[in-house]
Write an enzyme that holds these catalytic residues in place. Structure first.
Site, PDB file in Angstrom:
ATOM      1  N   ALA A 136       2.032  -0.362  10.817  1.00 48.94           N
ATOM      2  CA  ALA A 136       1.669  -1.726  10.454  1.00 48.94           C
ATOM      3  C   ALA A 136       0.842  -1.705   9.179  1.00 48.94           C
ATOM      4  CB  ALA A 136       0.857  -2.379  11.574  1.00 48.94           C
ATOM      5  N   MET A 137       0.586  -2.901   8.642  1.00 51.44           N
ATOM      6  CA  MET A 137      -0.157  -2.996   7.382  1.00 51.44           C
ATOM      7  C   MET A 137      -1.111  -4.169   7.423  1.00 51.44           C
ATOM      8  SD  MET A 137      -0.750  -1.812   4.402  1.00 51.44           S
ATOM      9  CE  MET A 137      -2.013  -2.600   3.414  1.00 51.44           C
ATOM     10  N   GLU A 138      -2.337  -3.899   6.978  1.00 51.32           N
ATOM     11  CA  GLU A 138      -3.457  -4.841   7.152  1.00 51.32           C
ATOM     12  C   GLU A 138      -3.581  -5.891   6.044  1.00 51.32           C
ATOM     13  OE1 GLU A 138      -3.787  -1.486   6.405  1.00 51.32           O
ATOM     14  OE2 GLU A 138      -5.416  -1.152   4.988  1.00 51.32           O
ATOM     15  N   ASN A 139      -2.497  -6.294   5.382  1.00 56.58           N
ATOM     16  CA  ASN A 139      -2.583  -7.297   4.313  1.00 56.58           C
ATOM     17  C   ASN A 139      -3.507  -8.439   4.718  1.00 56.58           C
ATOM     18  OD1 ASN A 139      -0.185  -5.940   3.167  1.00 56.58           O
ATOM     19  ND2 ASN A 139       0.802  -6.898   4.922  1.00 56.58           N
TER      20      ASN A 139
ATOM     21  N   GLU B  41       0.851  -1.193   0.000  1.00 52.51           N
ATOM     22  CA  GLU B  41       0.000   0.000   0.000  1.00 52.51           C
ATOM     23  C   GLU B  41       0.888   1.247   0.000  1.00 52.51           C
ATOM     24  OE1 GLU B  41      -2.829   0.392   3.198  1.00 52.51           O
ATOM     25  OE2 GLU B  41      -3.681   2.200   2.329  1.00 52.51           O
TER      26      GLU B  41
ATOM     27  N   HIS C 142      -6.494  -1.840  15.179  1.00 54.91           N
ATOM     28  CA  HIS C 142      -6.708  -1.084  13.943  1.00 54.91           C
ATOM     29  C   HIS C 142      -6.541  -1.998  12.718  1.00 54.91           C
ATOM     30  CE1 HIS C 142      -6.432   2.660  11.446  1.00 54.91           C
ATOM     31  NE2 HIS C 142      -5.705   1.857  10.681  1.00 54.91           N
ATOM     32  N   GLU C 143      -5.436  -2.727  12.678  1.00 53.22           N
ATOM     33  CA  GLU C 143      -5.193  -3.576  11.503  1.00 53.22           C
ATOM     34  C   GLU C 143      -6.231  -4.694  11.434  1.00 53.22           C
ATOM     35  OE1 GLU C 143      -3.308  -2.084   9.611  1.00 53.22           O
ATOM     36  OE2 GLU C 143      -2.269  -0.846  11.094  1.00 53.22           O
TER      37      GLU C 143
ATOM     38  N   HIS D 217      -9.467  -3.432  10.018  1.00 56.62           N
ATOM     39  CA  HIS D 217      -9.407  -3.248   8.558  1.00 56.62           C
ATOM     40  C   HIS D 217      -9.916  -4.471   7.800  1.00 56.62           C
ATOM     41  CE1 HIS D 217      -7.774   0.611   7.575  1.00 56.62           C
ATOM     42  NE2 HIS D 217      -6.580   0.442   8.117  1.00 56.62           N
TER      43      HIS D 217
HETATM   44  N1  B3K Z   1      -2.940   1.034   5.673  1.00 55.21           N
HETATM   45  C1  B3K Z   1      -1.623   1.157   6.215  1.00 55.21           C
HETATM   46  C2  B3K Z   1      -0.918   2.385   5.790  1.00 55.21           C
HETATM   47  C3  B3K Z   1      -0.163   2.252   4.543  1.00 55.21           C
HETATM   48  C4  B3K Z   1       0.687   3.474   4.305  1.00 55.21           C
HETATM   49  C5  B3K Z   1       1.348   3.427   2.997  1.00 55.21           C
HETATM   50  N2  B3K Z   1       2.224   4.535   2.754  1.00 55.21           N
HETATM   51  C6  B3K Z   1      -1.632   1.089   7.695  1.00 55.21           C
HETATM   52  C7  B3K Z   1      -2.904   1.454   8.346  1.00 55.21           C
HETATM   53  O1  B3K Z   1      -3.379   2.553   8.279  1.00 55.21           O
HETATM   54  O2  B3K Z   1      -3.476   0.584   8.918  1.00 55.21           O
HETATM   55 ZN    ZN Z   2      -5.326   1.969   8.724  1.00 50.92          ZN
END
Ligand code: B3K
Ligand code: ZN
Length: 893
Positions: free
Chosen positions: A271-274, A130, A306-307, A310
């Site tokens: 963090a990232m919600e993959n 992302e 939060h993640e 998502h």
């Molecule tokens: N969705 C990601 C953020 C990605 C940022 C990319 N530059 C984390 C979050 O907001 O949960």
């Molecule tokens: Zn987020």
């Protein structure tokens, strides 16, 4: 190295959105991992989008920083004349309505310092896609409205990378030649490429389970390097709590059979919600009492939540395009803040959120990068993961919640999820679900998404004693922002929550002209709806002139002005039923008193600290009915950042001096009470991170900070004792910071010794070392720049690691105003040098670090000139990334 561009970046506009010309039903990836030469073969099952405008459009794929090895279309190898390649695109002019495209590329993860796409973090491979990182992995329709079912085969050296992960479920694995092995993962849920992830590394995991509301059994795993296995329990508990909470409060159940979190050291954000495979910055997963402060524990809990949230608000329902970013981020921040409020203290959470918003988001709203919650244009989307999109976006959702009430809001969110499940939605979809559920017209309300800037409310009042009628007149305006002048803006629809305070407490509220049955169960609390430029609200049946308690719980992200007297503020502090308003009244009182000192400082007069503040703080300290966490928050003076945000022209020295002066004065005047609070809140039993225990530590350490500020050696010694005897990082770090930040002779003698000892003790814990760096970089005592330059030479520093950059460069430039804004401009030159250095390595981090310079208009003329000079030097740099170019050019516009 990150790529640089030859041409000026293009601006992309929301109004130009077009549906994709093609869709990708299936994505098959075959990734052969090698540190410097990873091979990615993709097979894409594609077709024309029936909704596309042009039925004969060529196929245009995004891709950058990779070597194209071969393309075949429906099994036929294409020759060079059959496609066009540019730095950022691959164009196939002639394709059928349905086809299979195979592309083979080679990429270099070890050289990828941008930490976007596929890269190496220490010993492992990981990804960050992302917003637009997938195009660094292979050529693709890298846009959120193209959803595809992914199957990913990974192969790597088995000894170095025994764990191979991707989204969804593992469906196959096995051995290969030359000590290599492979695994195949399949994710049944169609998703945009930005939610793709892979990880390969020498990782271990802790495992637990969760049984969903419908009785499905989900495996939960947190993967870390083996040395960190003892720091995963809090994240696991937080995950289970989040899963339960989302079922109970939003009716959302988890959908895959496994949920994985992986911790990596080098990560651009939290963090990232993959899908099914979250990747986390270690700072947002790892926690144990010895190494992690209470703030750290809370951060882990809220980022894990939060993640996780998502998975519905972001993954099951994603965004149509990146202009809709707040659709998932604002809503998810709102959801995680509700979660934290429910699990801990709601007032504490509200105060923390509002402080952040009023300090940093309001400053963003007033600066050159100001943009609406839904921006209308951007050059680089990475620059729009902002406080406005996240925190103000969350406030906008909160206002809908306030206007509709919890029950109707829930109906609206159910409708939104049901209508858009599996799809890519817009902010209109969200708001219209809320309209449908409530039967309300939210068209004016939607201006919150399109008009930038912080609205300003001015309130006047009058009381007709004979009639018992009290009138509040509220007018609204919104300042100029880059996209619109104040005159062009229309009035917002603003919920203004109020109370009316009388001598003996909150009074019943009767709005004139309103039938009694429309009154809420709590008749001392009302939400007024301001929709016009100016509106008067009349309240009847009042036995006395009330004190208005305005914007309770901070019901709207606005600046509200009402000429409160200090006595009125004191009355609200002790008498209102809204915890947030009590804290806010205390802040207002403190701001006034600090401003008195500032005026005296400028005029070279004697300083007088209004006893009203002293007595108010004494009363707070003596009030046994208050949560100690609230007492701590009320005592903590408004930050220099907040005082700067509300200043007409920011006078860094005067702000620092006056705030420190008032702090020292309070410390002296309240020594007895502070001492008592310190003693009463010192726990000797086992460590716990429950809200009550954290509250006691917070008050104890606030008291300690004040006491050390009083200058007496006794308290420096107390801090040293606490440092030496601490069994948890909250106490240890608070004591360390108190000593390092104190200018007393004894503290200054001790500081180098305790810093050294601390480093020796914790040098193998990267996250603790980062806090050690931050304490020093943010220390307001003189010679800050020299200290920071020394830290950058320290073995613990590494400019390639974003956490280290934030701990040193970020803490100094963003959190040490007196040193960063040194009158000679040395701080600005230092930052410009770092931006130039980081621009080549990691554009996202570089552009983020630029923020303090973008605020140049807020300072005196001399500083403005020096800040501009630094910005211009950055702008003149060859090969600026799109990220830095956008921020620097908008700042200079
Ligand atoms: N969705 C990601 C953020 C990605 C940022 C990319 N530059 C984390 C979050 O907001 O949960
Ligand atoms: Zn987020």
């Amino acid at each position: 190295m990150a790529a640089s561009r030859d041409s000026q970046p293009q601006t992309i506009y929301l109004k130009n959105y077009k549906v994709p010309d093609f869709l990708i039903d299936e994505t098959h990836l075959d990734v052969d991992l090698q540190p410097s030469a990873t091979r990615v073969n993709s097979r894409l099952v594609m077709r024309r989008n029936p909704a596309a405008a042009d039925p004969a459009a060529p196929l245009l794929l995004s891709g950058q920083e990779m070597k194209l090895l071969g393309i075949s279309l429906d099994g036929r190898e294409l020759n060079e004349g059959e496609y066009e390649l540019s730095d950022e695109t691959l164009l196939l002019p002639n394709v059928q309505d349905r086809f299979e495209l195979c592309v083979s590329v080679q990429i270099d993860p070890a050289a990828n310092t941008s930490l976007e796409g596929l890269y190496k973090s220490r010993t492992m491979f990981c990804t960050q896609c992302e917003a637009e990182g997938f195009r660094k992995i292979t050529y693709y329709l890298d846009r959120p409205d193209v959803l595809s079912v992914f199957t990913t085969r990974l192969a790597a050296d088995k000894a170095l990378f025994p764990v191979l992960l991707s989204n969804g479920n593992e469906v196959e694995s096995g051995e290969l030649e030359n000590g290599r092995h492979y695994a195949v993962w399949h994710d049944p849920f169609p998703k945009p490429a930005y939610l793709f992830a892979l990880v390969a590394g020498d990782l271990e995991f802790i495992e637990d389970r969760f049984t969903t509301c419908s009785g499905r059994d989900v495996t939960l795993r947190i993967f870390v390097e083996s040395k960190d296995l003892d720091k995963c329990d809090h994240a696991m508990r937080s995950l289970q709590n989040s899963m339960r909470w989302d079922e109970e409060v939003y009716g959302r159940e988890y959908d895959l059979d496994i949920y994985m979190i992986v911790a990596v050291d080098d990560f651009n954000m939290g963090a990232m919600e993959n899908k099914g495979l979250n990747i986390f910055n270690t700072s947002c997963v790892l926690a144990k009492p010895e190494t992690t402060t209470d703030l750290g524990f809370q951060r882990v809990e809220s980022v894990v939540a939060h993640e996780y949230f998502h998975n519905w608000s972001g993954n099951r329902v994603t965004c149509r395009d990146w202009f809709q970013l707040s659709l998932k981020e604002g809503f998810t921040v709102f959801r995680d803040s509700q979660f934290s409020a429910d699990l801990n203290s709601a007032t504490v959470k509200r105060v923390e959120d509002v402080s952040l918003l009023r300090t940093l988001q309001f400053a963003e709203d007033a600066g050159p990068m100001a943009h609406p919650v839904r921006p209308a244009s951007f050059m680089e989307i990475s620059n729009f993961y902002t406080l406005t999109v996240y925190e103000k976006g969350s406030e906008v959702v909160r206002m809908i919640h306030t206007l509709l009430g919890a029950e109707t809001f829930r109906k609206g969110s159910d409708l939104y999820f049901a209508n858009n499940d599996g799809g890519a939605a817009t902010i209109e979809d969200f708001v219209s679900a809320m309209e449908e559920a409530s039967g309300r017209d939210l068209s004016q309300f939607k201006l919150w998404y399109s008009q930038a800037g912080t609205p300003r409310l001015q309130v006047t009042d009058e009381f007709d004693e004979d009639a018992g009628v009290y009138r509040l007149t509220i007018s609204q305006s919104c300042p100029d922002t880059p996209e619109a002048t104040a005159a062009e803006k229309q009035p917002f629809h603003i919920p203004v929550a109020i109370g009316l305070l009388g001598e003996a407490g909150n009074l019943a509220i009767h709005l004139q002209g309103e039938a009694p049955d429309t009154e809420t169960s709590d008749n001392t609390h009302r939400v007024l709806e301001l929709t016009e430029a100016e509106q008067t609200f009349a309240f009847t049946g009042l036995p006395e002139r009330p004190i208005p308690v305005l914007l309770r719980d901070f019901s709207a992200p606005v600046k509200l002005e009402y000429p409160y007297s200090r006595a009125q503020l004191q009355a609200i502090m002790s008498g209102d039923s809204d915890g947030f308003s009590r804290w806010d009244a205390c802040q207002k009182l403190a701001v006034g008193v600090i401003e008195d000192v500032m005026r005296a400082h400028r005029g070279d007069r004697n300083y007088q600290v209004d006893q009203a503040l002293v007595e108010a703080c004494r009363a707070v300290l003596n009030d046994q009915s208050l949560d100690p966490a609230i007492v701590a928050l009320m005592l903590q003076l408004p930050s220099e950042g907040y005082l700067s945000e509300i200043a007409t022209v920011i006078d860094v020295e005067a702000i620092n001096f006056s705030r420190e002066y008032v702090k020292a004065y309070l410390a002296g005047a309240l020594e007895t009470e502070l001492n008592a609070a310190y003693q009463a809140n010192t726990d000797t039993g086992p460590f716990s991170v429950d809200a009550a225990a954290m509250a006691r530590r917070s008050l104890k350490n606030t008291a300690l900070t004040f006491l050390v500020k009083s200058g007496s050696d006794l308290y420096v010694q107390l801090a040293q004792q606490q440092l030496d005897g601490a069994t948890n990082m909250t106490d240890e770090m608070a004591a360390l910071a108190a000593i390092v930040n104190s200018d007393s002779a004894l503290a200054q003698k001790l500081a180098p010794v305790v810093l050294n000892n601390f480093y020796r003790k914790w040098q193998h814990e990267a996250l603790v070392v980062n806090q050690w760096l931050t304490v020093q970089a943010a220390c307001p005592l003189s010679d800050g720049l020299a200290r920071v330059q020394r830290l950058m030479q320290h073995e613990a520093f590494d400019i390639r690691n974003p956490n280290k950059v934030r701990s040193v460069v970020g803490a100094f430039c963003g959190n040490n105003p007196v040193n960063f804004h040194a009158a000679d401009g040395s701080g600005y030159e230092f930052l410009a040098d770092r931006i130039i250095e980081l621009n080549k390595l990691n554009p996202q981090v570089a552009s983020r670090q630029l923020t303090p310079l973008t605020k140049w208009k807020r300072y005196d003329e001399k500083r403005q000139a020096l800040m501009l000079k630094a910005l211009q030097r950055v702008k003149a740099e060859e090969g600026l990334s799109r990220d830095v170019f956008e921020v620097v050019s908008k700042s200079l516009a």
